[in-house]
Design a protein around this motif. Sequence first.
Motif, PDB file in Angstrom:
ATOM      1  N   PHE A 247       0.896  -1.265  -0.023  1.00  0.00           N
ATOM      2  CA  PHE A 247      -0.047  -0.099  -0.120  1.00  0.00           C
ATOM      3  C   PHE A 247       0.921   1.320  -0.032  1.00  0.00           C
ATOM      4  O   PHE A 247       2.013   1.086   0.618  1.00  0.00           O
ATOM      5  CB  PHE A 247      -0.934   0.040   1.287  1.00  0.00           C
ATOM      6  CG  PHE A 247      -2.032  -1.286   1.163  1.00  0.00           C
ATOM      7  CD1 PHE A 247      -3.075  -0.994   0.446  1.00  0.00           C
ATOM      8  CD2 PHE A 247      -1.674  -2.177   1.936  1.00  0.00           C
ATOM      9  CE1 PHE A 247      -4.024  -1.908   0.384  1.00  0.00           C
ATOM     10  CE2 PHE A 247      -2.529  -3.379   1.707  1.00  0.00           C
ATOM     11  CZ  PHE A 247      -3.823  -3.261   0.992  1.00  0.00           C
ATOM     12  N   GLY A 253      -4.779   3.209  -0.925  1.00  0.00           N
ATOM     13  CA  GLY A 253      -4.980   3.001   0.426  1.00  0.00           C
ATOM     14  C   GLY A 253      -3.729   2.726   1.288  1.00  0.00           C
ATOM     15  O   GLY A 253      -2.561   2.602   0.863  1.00  0.00           O
ATOM     16  N   THR A 270     -10.083  -4.029   3.702  1.00  0.00           N
ATOM     17  CA  THR A 270     -10.351  -2.725   3.717  1.00  0.00           C
ATOM     18  C   THR A 270      -8.866  -2.065   4.232  1.00  0.00           C
ATOM     19  O   THR A 270      -8.127  -2.721   4.910  1.00  0.00           O
ATOM     20  CB  THR A 270     -11.261  -2.267   4.670  1.00  0.00           C
ATOM     21  OG1 THR A 270     -11.028  -2.752   5.982  1.00  0.00           O
ATOM     22  CG2 THR A 270     -12.725  -2.800   4.344  1.00  0.00           C
ATOM     23  N   THR A 271      -8.855  -0.600   4.270  1.00  0.00           N
ATOM     24  CA  THR A 271      -7.557   0.165   4.739  1.00  0.00           C
ATOM     25  C   THR A 271      -8.167   1.028   5.505  1.00  0.00           C
ATOM     26  O   THR A 271      -9.404   1.675   5.378  1.00  0.00           O
ATOM     27  CB  THR A 271      -6.602   0.613   3.491  1.00  0.00           C
ATOM     28  OG1 THR A 271      -7.238   1.640   3.172  1.00  0.00           O
ATOM     29  CG2 THR A 271      -6.328  -0.416   2.738  1.00  0.00           C
ATOM     30  N   GLY A 275      -6.565   6.462  -0.072  1.00  0.00           N
ATOM     31  CA  GLY A 275      -7.685   6.671  -0.904  1.00  0.00           C
ATOM     32  C   GLY A 275      -8.083   8.154  -1.154  1.00  0.00           C
ATOM     33  O   GLY A 275      -7.206   9.023  -0.821  1.00  0.00           O
ATOM     34  N   ASN A 278      -8.359  10.157   1.875  1.00  0.00           N
ATOM     35  CA  ASN A 278      -7.672   9.684   3.181  1.00  0.00           C
ATOM     36  C   ASN A 278      -8.542   9.248   4.338  1.00  0.00           C
ATOM     37  O   ASN A 278      -8.090   9.381   5.649  1.00  0.00           O
ATOM     38  CB  ASN A 278      -6.539  10.832   3.736  1.00  0.00           C
ATOM     39  CG  ASN A 278      -5.649  10.309   4.435  1.00  0.00           C
ATOM     40  OD1 ASN A 278      -5.344   9.036   4.194  1.00  0.00           O
ATOM     41  ND2 ASN A 278      -5.095  11.099   5.251  1.00  0.00           N
ATOM     42  N   GLY A 280      -9.426   6.060   4.106  1.00  0.00           N
ATOM     43  CA  GLY A 280      -9.560   4.393   3.891  1.00  0.00           C
ATOM     44  C   GLY A 280     -10.481   4.096   2.512  1.00  0.00           C
ATOM     45  O   GLY A 280     -11.228   4.791   1.922  1.00  0.00           O
ATOM     46  N   ILE A 281     -10.521   2.699   1.900  1.00  0.00           N
ATOM     47  CA  ILE A 281     -10.798   2.252   1.078  1.00  0.00           C
ATOM     48  C   ILE A 281     -11.363   0.863   1.271  1.00  0.00           C
ATOM     49  O   ILE A 281     -10.938   0.043   2.229  1.00  0.00           O
ATOM     50  CB  ILE A 281      -9.926   2.119  -0.348  1.00  0.00           C
ATOM     51  CG1 ILE A 281      -8.624   1.077  -0.143  1.00  0.00           C
ATOM     52  CG2 ILE A 281      -9.251   3.532  -0.526  1.00  0.00           C
ATOM     53  CD1 ILE A 281      -8.088   0.915  -1.303  1.00  0.00           C
ATOM     54  N   ASP A 294      -9.270  -0.675  -6.478  1.00  0.00           N
ATOM     55  CA  ASP A 294      -9.849   0.165  -5.416  1.00  0.00           C
ATOM     56  C   ASP A 294     -11.239   0.265  -5.517  1.00  0.00           C
ATOM     57  O   ASP A 294     -11.737   0.671  -6.867  1.00  0.00           O
ATOM     58  CB  ASP A 294      -9.330   1.337  -5.443  1.00  0.00           C
ATOM     59  CG  ASP A 294      -9.778   2.535  -4.411  1.00  0.00           C
ATOM     60  OD1 ASP A 294     -10.959   2.035  -3.850  1.00  0.00           O
ATOM     61  OD2 ASP A 294      -9.648   3.811  -4.266  1.00  0.00           O
ATOM     62  N   ASP A 297     -13.923   4.471  -2.235  1.00  0.00           N
ATOM     63  CA  ASP A 297     -13.106   5.301  -1.555  1.00  0.00           C
ATOM     64  C   ASP A 297     -14.240   5.909  -0.111  1.00  0.00           C
ATOM     65  O   ASP A 297     -14.967   6.739  -0.383  1.00  0.00           O
ATOM     66  CB  ASP A 297     -12.571   6.453  -2.313  1.00  0.00           C
ATOM     67  CG  ASP A 297     -11.503   5.919  -3.031  1.00  0.00           C
ATOM     68  OD1 ASP A 297     -10.370   6.237  -2.511  1.00  0.00           O
ATOM     69  OD2 ASP A 297     -11.911   5.409  -4.121  1.00  0.00           O
TER      70      ASP A 297
END
Length: 301
Positions: A247, A253, A270-271, A275, A278, A280-281, A294, A297
């Motif tokens: 990443f 992400g 998920t993160t 994205g 910012n 997460g994605i 992705d 977002d």
Amino acid sequence: PEPKIPPQGMVAREGTVRDTLFFCIHFYCFSLTHGQFVKIFDFDSISGSNPWGSLLSDGTYLYGMTQKGGSSDSGTIFKIKPDGAGFSKLLDFNGTLNGSWPYGSLISDGTYLYGMTFYGGASNRGTIFRILPDGTSHAILHEFGGGVDGESPYGDLIYDGTYLYGMTSLGGTNNSGTIFKIKADGSGYLKLFDFIGSIAYGSSPYGSFIYDGTYLYGTTQYGGATGRGTIFKIKTDGSGFTDLFNFDGAANGGNPEGSLIFDGTFLYGTTEGGGTYNRGIVFKIKTDGSSFTDLYDFGGA
């Protein structure tokens, strides 16, 4: 470092049982059946507080753990029926003797429930334990010693019929976490892998494994090429470690903290950051590391 405590409403993942969704948020357990919201239990300082992880169903009871509360404020193991009846506290974690602060879920081999604690044990570096569903026969299978042994296990164990597999978030040769396996009777503990940290192999895994019969798949929250985490796979004998994805903290992400799921073709996850906004994605990726996408977002609103 202390684990991050999510804000109220973000403490636990969900688990489905038949047509009802059961989950715990902060101090409460709820069910959603055909759109009807029902609170089935209120936690307190005695029964436990800050439930963490998913609930496990055996068809009669739901089993779970709290990260705090209980007689020593070190967490509890509990069971409860889906209608809210029959709540029973199976164990009070008490620190050095039997562990404290579980950050994961229970699993079952059909006889015992297995889990881990982040702290506690002889060196206060965490434990692996098992217990019968009636609360008897609790046993410590392994006490992490820190250093090369690993410390502070996080997430769930996974069982292949012979070994339990898991990860520590710290410790190991590089103090970046480890991958280990251990037999269900506590014998045969073996460290399979040391995370390296800032380079491609990642550091600090905060999720759980999934298993496709050949490889274990997981994520690290930090490390990798840009320090924002990785996706990896490894065989159950410790060979074949492969860094599938790094990443970047930006468009694709960064800092995955949960676990992956698998649909037979793609891994999904998920993160926490990165994205477009910012926040997460949601992503998917093939098991060979190709076709990273992705999917969504998060916008923060």
